[in-house]
Design an enzyme around this catalytic site. Structure first.
Site, PDB file in Angstrom:
ATOM      1  N   GLY A   1     -24.674   1.035   0.404  1.00  0.00           N
ATOM      2  CA  GLY A   1     -25.816   1.689  -0.222  1.00  0.00           C
ATOM      3  C   GLY A   1     -25.474   3.036  -0.831  1.00  0.00           C
TER       4      GLY A   1
ATOM      5  N   GLY B   1     -18.079  -5.104   0.794  1.00  0.00           N
ATOM      6  CA  GLY B   1     -18.092  -5.229  -0.662  1.00  0.00           C
ATOM      7  C   GLY B   1     -17.446  -4.066  -1.379  1.00  0.00           C
TER       8      GLY B   1
ATOM      9  N   PRO C   1     -15.310  -6.210   3.871  1.00  0.00           N
ATOM     10  CA  PRO C   1     -16.538  -6.767   4.450  1.00  0.00           C
ATOM     11  C   PRO C   1     -17.792  -6.015   4.013  1.00  0.00           C
ATOM     12  CG  PRO C   1     -15.399  -5.430   6.076  1.00  0.00           C
ATOM     13  CD  PRO C   1     -14.477  -5.539   4.890  1.00  0.00           C
TER      14      PRO C   1
ATOM     15  N   PHE D   1     -19.805  -1.221  -1.763  1.00  0.00           N
ATOM     16  CA  PHE D   1     -21.093  -1.391  -2.418  1.00  0.00           C
ATOM     17  C   PHE D   1     -22.224  -1.660  -1.427  1.00  0.00           C
ATOM     18  CE2 PHE D   1     -24.339  -3.629  -4.923  1.00  0.00           C
ATOM     19  CZ  PHE D   1     -24.485  -2.737  -5.978  1.00  0.00           C
TER      20      PHE D   1
ATOM     21  N   TYR E   1       0.855  -1.178   0.000  1.00  0.00           N
ATOM     22  CA  TYR E   1       0.000   0.000   0.000  1.00  0.00           C
ATOM     23  C   TYR E   1       0.897   1.235   0.000  1.00  0.00           C
ATOM     24  CZ  TYR E   1      -3.243  -3.556   1.834  1.00  0.00           C
ATOM     25  OH  TYR E   1      -3.986  -4.699   2.049  1.00  0.00           O
TER      26      TYR E   1
END
Length: 327
Positions: free
Chosen positions: A211, A205, A203, A208, A57
């Site tokens: 919401g 997504g 965790p 996503f 990273y």
């Protein structure tokens, strides 16, 4: 915040951790350093004691940031970092040669401003280096006091078993969420058998399941999600049904979709510790509040039945990246 044990070598961390990658890497421009430090310190104030970073990273930049942020409370937290990519660059392929592992560890100790690494992961399996050599090198580093616990990331069951015979594996890190449940097939049963903890990354997504993303969302040109098949405009539109389910449950629980997704993960096993990342303090606070969301057996059964009827569209990685997983 409650603690959870990962593995059977004595590693104990907060029920929820913080993934620090996105503060400098992967999801668009880096967060302002002062803001990022404030966020990490806020996480600690709110009970998080488990912080995740990696050489890859920003080639140590993320580790330097984390080291600065936790300097005043270093002894009270668990710092996890990773080795395994050539020159610390995920685009160049793998490099887990013993001499490279040692070099990365020395760099990480310097970047993090510490004299020991709590949890050291192999970021991806290197097909050119026997896993026994990798585990043996980490074992030596543990014996030398430079590392406390050994972890693996996105490894397959054969590699986990072989590594575990050389140096007990405390943690496996891999993607796991309501829209990526593949670990349930073979990985979770093996981890339970070997008493290895599980740390799900993404965790939510990759954002996503919060919401906050829909088919009209535009990502920065440097955002990793631009190359993820699951995040194509068409697939985002189709996959909204999973978010709709979370919103429905969240409304009934006076919670948010993120909190339901995280509470669901934590409810799967007592040795699972998700590490959601964020760049915003209000999102951090929202995620941390998930530890107070109670899902009953009926809630979990309802989520199970409803989610089983939802087909998620799109692969979670482009083919070349998926080929690095599960080895």
């Amino acid at each position: 915040m409650d603690k959870r044990k990962l593995g059977n070598q004595g590693l104990e961390v907060s029920k929820l951790g913080l993934g620090c990658m996105g503060l400098t890497f992967g999801y668009g421009p880096a967060t302002d350093e002062n803001d990022a430090i404030k966020l990490i310190q806020k996480a600690y104030e709110l009970g998080i004691t488990f912080f995740d970073t990696a050489e890859a990273y920003s080639q140590g930049g993320n580790e330097i940031l984390l080291g600065k942020a936790v300097k005043s409370f270093r002894q009270d937290v668990v710092l996890a970092t990773k080795f395994g990519f050539l020159d610390g660059d995920a685009t160049k392929g793998m490099d887990s040669r013993p001499e490279r592992i040692r070099k990365v560890v020395e760099n990480s100790l310097k970047y993090l401003g510490t004299d020991y690494i709590d949890l050291l992961y192999q970021h991806r399996i290197d097909p050119n280096v026997p896993i026994e050599d990798v585990a043996g090198t980490v074992k030596d580093l543990i014996d030398e006091g430079k590392v406390k616990f050994f972890g693996m990331s996105e490894a397959g069951i054969d590699s986990i078993k072989r590594a575990n015979t050389i140096q007990p594996v405390s943690v496996l890190q891999s993607e796991y969420s309501l829209w990526w449940r593949e670990p349930e097939n073979e990985i979770l049963p093996l981890l339970e058998e070997l008493q290895i903890g599980f740390v799900p990354f993404s965790p939510l997504g990759k954002g996503f399941l919060t919401g906050a993303i829909n088919e009209n969302t535009k990502f920065d040109s440097s955002d990793f999600r631009n190359i993820v098949p699951r995040f194509s405009e068409e697939n985002r539109k189709i996959n909204q049904s999973m978010v709709d389910l979370l919103k429905e449950i969240a409304t009934e629980k006076n919670a948010t979709p993120s909190q339901i997704a995280l509470a669901w993960l934590s409810a799967q096993k007592p040795w699972i510790v998700p590490i959601p990342g964020t760049t915003k303090i209000h999102r951090l606070e929202e995620n941390i509040d998930s530890v107070n969301v109670e899902l009953s057996k009926d809630d979990l059964q309802r989520i199970e039945e409803a989610s089983n009827k939802i087909k998620i569209h799109g692969d979670r990685y482009p083919k070349e990246l998926q080929n690095r997983v599960g080895k």
